[in-house]
Design a protein around this motif. Structure first.
Motif, PDB file in Angstrom:
ATOM      1  N   TYR A  54      -9.103   3.860  -2.969  1.00 37.46           N
ATOM      2  CA  TYR A  54      -7.875   3.137  -2.970  1.00 37.46           C
ATOM      3  C   TYR A  54      -7.447   2.669  -1.385  1.00 37.46           C
ATOM      4  CZ  TYR A  54      -2.769   1.998  -2.921  1.00 37.46           C
ATOM      5  OH  TYR A  54      -1.681   1.567  -2.962  1.00 37.46           O
ATOM      6  N   ASN A  55      -7.834   3.379  -0.563  1.00 28.84           N
ATOM      7  CA  ASN A  55      -7.738   2.758   1.103  1.00 28.84           C
ATOM      8  C   ASN A  55      -8.617   1.887   1.428  1.00 28.84           C
ATOM      9  OD1 ASN A  55      -5.126   4.566   1.222  1.00 28.84           O
ATOM     10  ND2 ASN A  55      -6.318   6.251   2.142  1.00 28.84           N
ATOM     11  N   LYS A  56      -9.901   2.057   0.798  1.00 27.27           N
ATOM     12  CA  LYS A  56     -11.084   1.096   1.091  1.00 27.27           C
ATOM     13  C   LYS A  56     -11.623   1.399   2.604  1.00 27.27           C
ATOM     14  CE  LYS A  56      -9.433  -2.336  -2.019  1.00 27.27           C
ATOM     15  NZ  LYS A  56      -9.114  -3.984  -1.767  1.00 27.27           N
ATOM     16  N   TYR A  73      -3.804  10.446   2.861  1.00 26.45           N
ATOM     17  CA  TYR A  73      -2.330  10.072   3.125  1.00 26.45           C
ATOM     18  C   TYR A  73      -2.065   9.482   4.550  1.00 26.45           C
ATOM     19  CZ  TYR A  73       2.336  10.864   4.166  1.00 26.45           C
ATOM     20  OH  TYR A  73       3.820  10.782   4.649  1.00 26.45           O
ATOM     21  N   ILE A  74      -2.967   9.941   5.405  1.00 24.78           N
ATOM     22  CA  ILE A  74      -2.709   9.634   6.746  1.00 24.78           C
ATOM     23  C   ILE A  74      -3.457   7.990   6.888  1.00 24.78           C
ATOM     24  CG2 ILE A  74      -3.529  10.055   9.202  1.00 24.78           C
ATOM     25  CD1 ILE A  74      -3.537  13.011   8.828  1.00 24.78           C
ATOM     26  N   PHE A  80      -1.119   4.770   7.570  1.00 23.26           N
ATOM     27  CA  PHE A  80      -1.371   3.720   8.976  1.00 23.26           C
ATOM     28  C   PHE A  80      -1.506   2.371   8.256  1.00 23.26           C
ATOM     29  CE2 PHE A  80      -2.430   7.245  11.720  1.00 23.26           C
ATOM     30  CZ  PHE A  80      -2.145   6.624  12.961  1.00 23.26           C
ATOM     31  N   ILE A  81      -2.056   2.268   7.076  1.00 25.05           N
ATOM     32  CA  ILE A  81      -2.402   0.759   6.397  1.00 25.05           C
ATOM     33  C   ILE A  81      -0.904   0.351   6.221  1.00 25.05           C
ATOM     34  CG2 ILE A  81      -3.075  -0.374   4.569  1.00 25.05           C
ATOM     35  CD1 ILE A  81      -5.504   1.789   4.388  1.00 25.05           C
ATOM     36  N   SER A  82       0.098   1.088   5.739  1.00 23.97           N
ATOM     37  CA  SER A  82       1.415   0.744   5.305  1.00 23.97           C
ATOM     38  C   SER A  82       2.484   0.640   6.154  1.00 23.97           C
ATOM     39  CB  SER A  82       1.837   1.462   3.965  1.00 23.97           C
ATOM     40  OG  SER A  82       2.174   3.027   4.413  1.00 23.97           O
ATOM     41  N   SER A  83       2.270   1.176   7.355  1.00 19.63           N
ATOM     42  CA  SER A  83       3.419   1.353   8.259  1.00 19.63           C
ATOM     43  C   SER A  83       3.023   0.307   9.565  1.00 19.63           C
ATOM     44  CB  SER A  83       3.395   2.730   8.943  1.00 19.63           C
ATOM     45  OG  SER A  83       3.840   3.496   7.830  1.00 19.63           O
ATOM     46  N   TYR A  84       1.852   0.126   9.909  1.00 17.73           N
ATOM     47  CA  TYR A  84       1.607  -0.780  10.882  1.00 17.73           C
ATOM     48  C   TYR A  84       0.852  -2.067  10.752  1.00 17.73           C
ATOM     49  CZ  TYR A  84       2.238   3.485  13.367  1.00 17.73           C
ATOM     50  OH  TYR A  84       2.538   4.661  13.924  1.00 17.73           O
ATOM     51  N   THR A  85       1.097  -3.195  11.326  1.00 16.16           N
ATOM     52  CA  THR A  85       0.592  -4.489  11.059  1.00 16.16           C
ATOM     53  C   THR A  85      -0.478  -4.712  12.081  1.00 16.16           C
ATOM     54  OG1 THR A  85       2.230  -5.286  12.746  1.00 16.16           O
ATOM     55  CG2 THR A  85       2.686  -5.399  10.268  1.00 16.16           C
ATOM     56  N   VAL A  86      -1.504  -5.541  11.694  1.00 14.64           N
ATOM     57  CA  VAL A  86      -2.683  -5.907  12.639  1.00 14.64           C
ATOM     58  C   VAL A  86      -2.367  -7.293  12.795  1.00 14.64           C
ATOM     59  CG1 VAL A  86      -4.931  -5.865  12.677  1.00 14.64           C
ATOM     60  CG2 VAL A  86      -3.953  -3.660  11.403  1.00 14.64           C
ATOM     61  N   ASP A  87      -2.771  -7.735  14.249  1.00 12.91           N
ATOM     62  CA  ASP A  87      -2.810  -8.909  14.552  1.00 12.91           C
ATOM     63  C   ASP A  87      -4.175  -9.433  14.674  1.00 12.91           C
ATOM     64  OD1 ASP A  87      -2.604 -11.456  16.157  1.00 12.91           O
ATOM     65  OD2 ASP A  87      -2.107 -10.512  18.130  1.00 12.91           O
ATOM     66  N   HIS A 119       0.839  -1.167  -0.189  1.00 12.02           N
ATOM     67  CA  HIS A 119      -0.007  -0.059   0.026  1.00 12.02           C
ATOM     68  C   HIS A 119       0.704   1.178   0.178  1.00 12.02           C
ATOM     69  CE1 HIS A 119      -4.136   1.325   0.340  1.00 12.02           C
ATOM     70  NE2 HIS A 119      -3.705   2.246   0.815  1.00 12.02           N
ATOM     71  N   SER A 120       0.632   2.214  -0.985  1.00  8.19           N
ATOM     72  CA  SER A 120       1.664   3.197  -0.928  1.00  8.19           C
ATOM     73  C   SER A 120       0.891   4.594  -0.848  1.00  8.19           C
ATOM     74  CB  SER A 120       2.082   3.392  -2.672  1.00  8.19           C
ATOM     75  OG  SER A 120       2.720   4.529  -2.971  1.00  8.19           O
ATOM     76  N   PRO A 121       1.299   5.216   0.357  1.00  7.25           N
ATOM     77  CA  PRO A 121       0.825   6.592   0.874  1.00  7.25           C
ATOM     78  C   PRO A 121       0.723   7.722  -0.477  1.00  7.25           C
ATOM     79  CG  PRO A 121       2.177   5.716   2.498  1.00  7.25           C
ATOM     80  CD  PRO A 121       2.175   4.756   1.126  1.00  7.25           C
ATOM     81  N   SER A 122       2.095   7.682  -1.100  1.00 14.34           N
ATOM     82  CA  SER A 122       2.248   8.466  -2.055  1.00 14.34           C
ATOM     83  C   SER A 122       1.087   8.422  -3.429  1.00 14.34           C
ATOM     84  CB  SER A 122       3.531   8.591  -2.834  1.00 14.34           C
ATOM     85  OG  SER A 122       3.782   7.141  -3.339  1.00 14.34           O
ATOM     86  N   LEU A 123       0.825   7.143  -3.683  1.00 18.83           N
ATOM     87  CA  LEU A 123      -0.238   6.772  -4.883  1.00 18.83           C
ATOM     88  C   LEU A 123      -1.549   7.360  -4.049  1.00 18.83           C
ATOM     89  CD1 LEU A 123      -0.745   5.491  -7.428  1.00 18.83           C
ATOM     90  CD2 LEU A 123      -1.149   3.391  -6.340  1.00 18.83           C
TER      91      LEU A 123
END
Length: 234
Positions: free
Chosen positions: A80-82, A187-188, A192-199, A61-65
């Protein structure tokens, strides 16, 4: 005599051997009995091995995109973020639609009141305007409005034109603001989607706890007060 002595020695040796074997057998049986056997109940209460949590990072997942899409078409980055796109996109276009209507309406009324002000400043009645006269086209276009606002002086008409001009400018700035806010939001969210993982093992736990009070708040009953501890496992 010799035979009796030999028989006696043989008999004593046989008894000694038999006694030794019996002792060894008893000792082995005792040792076997003393070995602790597995208790089925204890087996049932064995702690279960906790399953390792599975993480699902979205490294693609690309924040710039998301930013580029939102800058190009409002709401495209949210799509795109859904996440929350089902209500964010309608909200974005509802706001832009209302502001777009305000821009068109404010500009239309500004042009009208500006023309009425100019016609009023000429001091001529509507029927005196002839082809080729200054503001003749405006007098014909806004003939109905000229008659409607015949009792309003030029100063009031000028103030109305200024108000609509200000609303026009504010509406344009608001469109740019909404466009920028939805881009930043996309962007924010993408960050969050690209930088953090979810258990996949999310949990919520509430347990009693003691809260340590500051020294100035401590009483004779003690420096701790009962409370609740809330734990989130992500």
């Amino acid at each position: 005599m010799i035979k009796k002595l030999f028989a006696t020695v043989f008999f004593l040796g046989f008894v000694t051997l038999a006694t030794a074997q019996t002792a060894d057998t008893v000792a082995a049986k005792v040792n076997a009995d003393t070995i602790p056997k597995a208790n089925p109940k204890q087996e049932a209460f064995k702690p279960k091995i906790k399953k390792e949590p599975t993480y699902h990072p979205d490294s693609t997942h690309s924040p710039s995109l998301a930013v580029k899409r939102s800058l190009f078409i409002p709401g495209w980055g949210q799509l795109y973020n859904k996440k929350g796109a089902w209500w964010k996109i309608p909200a974005i276009y509802a706001g832009l639609g209302a502001l777009g209507y305000s821009i068109v309406d404010s500009h239309k009324n500004y042009q009208m009141f500006l023309a009425l002000t100019r016609i009023k400043n000429t001091g001529k009645p509507l029927e005196d305007f002839k082809p080729g006269d200054r503001y003749y086209a405006e007098s014909q276009k806004y003939a109905t409005e000229v008659e409607r606002y015949a009792s309003v002086n030029a100063t009031q008409l000028q103030e109305a034109a200024s108000n609509y001009q200000r609303n026009f400018q504010i509406s344009i700035l608001s469109v740019l603001l909404v466009w920028g806010v939805q881009t930043v939001e996309a962007y924010i969210e993408a960050k969050f989607i690209s930088s953090y993982t979810v258990d996949d093992n999310l949990s919520f736990k509430i347990s009693p706890a003691l809260i340590n009070q500051p020294m100035y708040a401590a009483t004779s009953m003690g420096s701790y007060i009962p409370g609740l501890k809330v734990t989130f496992a992500l």
